[in-house]
Design an enzyme around this catalytic site. Structure first.
Site, PDB file in Angstrom:
ATOM      1  N   ASP A  55      11.589   3.398 -40.845  1.00 53.24           N
ATOM      2  CA  ASP A  55      11.439   3.801 -39.404  1.00 53.24           C
ATOM      3  C   ASP A  55      10.023   4.810 -39.418  1.00 53.24           C
ATOM      4  O   ASP A  55      10.142   5.882 -39.583  1.00 53.24           O
ATOM      5  CB  ASP A  55      12.510   4.632 -38.772  1.00 53.24           C
ATOM      6  CG  ASP A  55      12.382   4.779 -37.492  1.00 53.24           C
ATOM      7  OD1 ASP A  55      11.320   4.779 -36.974  1.00 53.24           O
ATOM      8  OD2 ASP A  55      13.479   5.404 -36.821  1.00 53.24           O
ATOM      9  N   SER A  70      13.722   5.970 -26.193  1.00 51.54           N
ATOM     10  CA  SER A  70      14.245   6.483 -27.236  1.00 51.54           C
ATOM     11  C   SER A  70      13.336   7.834 -27.690  1.00 51.54           C
ATOM     12  O   SER A  70      13.655   8.671 -28.521  1.00 51.54           O
ATOM     13  CB  SER A  70      14.453   5.670 -28.385  1.00 51.54           C
ATOM     14  OG  SER A  70      13.395   5.233 -28.932  1.00 51.54           O
ATOM     15  N   HIS A  79      10.126   6.760 -34.709  1.00 50.15           N
ATOM     16  CA  HIS A  79      10.622   7.932 -34.361  1.00 50.15           C
ATOM     17  C   HIS A  79      10.119   9.236 -35.100  1.00 50.15           C
ATOM     18  O   HIS A  79       9.329   9.049 -35.845  1.00 50.15           O
ATOM     19  CB  HIS A  79      12.358   7.819 -34.394  1.00 50.15           C
ATOM     20  CG  HIS A  79      12.565   6.684 -33.477  1.00 50.15           C
ATOM     21  ND1 HIS A  79      12.918   5.227 -33.841  1.00 50.15           N
ATOM     22  CD2 HIS A  79      13.100   6.690 -32.117  1.00 50.15           C
ATOM     23  CE1 HIS A  79      13.334   4.482 -32.949  1.00 50.15           C
ATOM     24  NE2 HIS A  79      13.283   5.293 -31.772  1.00 50.15           N
TER      25      HIS A  79
END
Ligand SMILES: *[C@@H]1O[C@H](CO)[C@@H](O)[C@H](O)[C@H]1NC(C)=O
Ligand SMILES: *[C@@H]1O[C@H](CO)[C@@H](O)[C@H](O)[C@H]1NC(C)=O
Ligand SMILES: *[C@@H]1O[C@H](CO)[C@@H](O)[C@H](O)[C@H]1NC(C)=O
Ligand SMILES: *[C@@H]1O[C@H](CO)[C@@H](O)[C@H](O)[C@H]1NC(C)=O
Length: 447
Positions: free
Chosen positions: A426, A185, A429
């Site tokens: 998060d 990802s 990312h």
């Protein structure tokens, strides 16, 4: 467009942190992020009842459907038994490369050594809301982030200047070609960044996005060019190759096979590979291609990653003609999970961080040095065929660049989590526009 934006929410999240106390060993345990993907997906593709799996004794199933060499793994693959890794290595083209015949190091400017400079006249390179292919995982402004400084930083190498980003020029480089990002990802984030950087100069009716997991393709008609993403988080074949349903207890991989994936890689002209964080979740099970009785071996993450890198390297060494194909490897993407590493005495993470770290050479514990050395060793042997995008150090500085709490969370958050935002931030990312745009500028400068 509408279809695409609905589909893209099917994209799974590699991982989330619901607690700063979650230890690294369960970093990517996706049981913690159950149902993060679109719920509709779950209705359409009912998760198979576990009784369905256990009702067929494995012995019977392996008799009827023997595991033949290079048979694909999927998320239902099971190990009949597991033993410790015996140290097996395959003799490959890569192993036979003479590492003494490397090319001399070119005395070019090191683009990856430098500093971040605040530049709100040139950056961001595009507007978050104007990119129809933006992901809800990465659209931080849309999801409530109000400090937008993270969009305004330019990377300034110490010894030279980067050529300025120019979408038309990039399309010219891509004319008649297929550019393919391959990995997890983080690499998908870089692919979305590339699409956002490039799409604005293509008229709406001359471009298309075809979600065709595990390969997703952005096409620009007038350049006869594509910018693609291929999901292969472990590079080699594994039971996690379904881009949506890979929430598994055990990771099982074929340490010696990229065959299925490589049939797609072979079609690309420019390939950008990454792999790292998926190896950080504890031991991995190995199922060799010639292992017919379902016996797996178990190995720690770094060791397993080395086997996977060698299988990948063997494909590069034997199949890549550097005159026809350009191959890049993106080094590990750093995480910012422990603020005590840059601000001793604090107990947070990237939540509420809105400035880069300005300590030259800062290196967090999330970027594993033995892994970096192993990658150095593998790509060094492939030097005539692989270029490295060494983004680790420059991204280490960017504790401000993560989505934190400003992204779409597919799972509803508990009052307890909401009262402690850092617990679900998060810090893995990257927001877009942001850091991955710079990785792509470095790629642009290296093509
Ligand atoms: C750019 O940043 C400077 C300094 O923070 C600020 O004074 C200026 O208003 C900003 N310009 C734009 C266009 O945001
Ligand atoms: C961008 O590249 C195109 C094609 O190479 C060139 O014609 C154009 O002048 C460039 N634009 C800028 C702003 O440099
Ligand atoms: C478009 O590019 C592909 C390679 O990606 C090539 O095979 C094909 O011939 C090209 N078509 C045209 C019309 O240039
Ligand atoms: C990437 O850069 C780091 C320093 O930031 C260096 O230690 C490492 O060897 C480099 N890796 C590769 C593969 O070039």
């Amino acid at each position: 467009m509408q279809r695409w934006s609905r589909r893209k929410t099917h994209f799974p999240v590699l991982a989330l942190f619901f607690s700063v106390f979650i230890v690294a060993s369960i970093l990517y345990n996706e049981r913690n992020i159950r149902k993060i993907h679109d719920r509709k997906e779950e209705q359409q593709v009912p998760i198979r009842d576990s009784t369905l799996l256990t009702s067929v004794p494995s012995k019977v199933s392996s008799k009827h459907k023997p595991i033949v060499a290079a048979a694909s793994l999927d998320r239902f693959t099971k190990c009949d038994s597991t033993r410790k890794f015996h140290g097996r290595r395959t003799e490959t083209v890569y192993q036979k490369l003479d590492s003494s015949q490397r090319r001399e190091k070119q005395h070019r400017c090191d683009l990856f050594s430098g500093k971040w400079v605040f530049d709100n006249t040139s950056y961001p390179l595009y507007d978050e809301s104007r990119c129809p292919y933006m992901s809800d995982q990465l659209a931080c402004h849309k999801h409530g982030r109000t400090d937008l400084g993270y969009q305004n930083w330019r990377w300034q190498p110490h010894d030279c200047n980067l050529k300025r980003w120019n979408a038309t020029e990039m399309w010219e480089k891509l004319r008649g070609k297929r550019l393919m990002f391959v990995g997890d990802s983080l690499n998908r984030g870089q692919w979305i960044s590339m699409v956002c950087l490039l799409q604005s100069v293509i008229p709406v009716d001359k471009r298309s996005m075809s979600p065709n997991a595990p390969l997703t393709i952005f096409r620009a008609e007038e350049y006869n060019a594509t910018v693609e993403f291929y999901w292969a988080p472990l590079l080699v074949e594994s039971n996690s190759d379904d881009p949506v349903n890979h929430r598994l207890n055990d990771r099982i991989m074929r340490p010696d096979s990229v065959f299925k994936h490589a049939s797609e890689w072979e079609k690309a002209d420019i390939l950008i590979f990454n792999t790292y964080l998926w190896w950080r979740q504890g031991p991995i099970k190995l199922l060799w291609s010639d292992e017919e009785s379902g016996i797996c071996e178990e190995l720690d993450g770094v060791g397993a990653m080395e086997l996977a890198m060698e299988a990948w390297a063997d494909w590069v060494a034997s199949k890549v003609n550097p005159l026809k194909k350009k191959v890049f490897f993106v080094t590990m993407s750093p995480t910012h999970l422990w603020s005590r590493e840059w601000a001793p005495g604090t107990e947070g993470n990237c939540y509420q961080e809105n400035n880069p770290i300005d300590m030259e050479g800062y290196w967090g514990s999330g970027s594993d040095l033995p892994t970096m050395r192993m990658v150095d060793k593998v790509v060094d042997r492939l030097r005539s065929k692989v270029s490295v995008l060494n983004i680790t150090q420059l991204s280490e500085y960017r504790k401000d660049g993560h989505p934190s709490i400003y992204r779409k969370f597919w799972e509803s958050l508990s009052p307890q989590q909401l009262s402690n935002p850092a617990s679900y931030a998060d810090c893995i990312h990257w927001c877009l526009p942001g850091v991955p745009d710079v990785w792509n500028e470095l790629l642009f400068n290296s093509l």
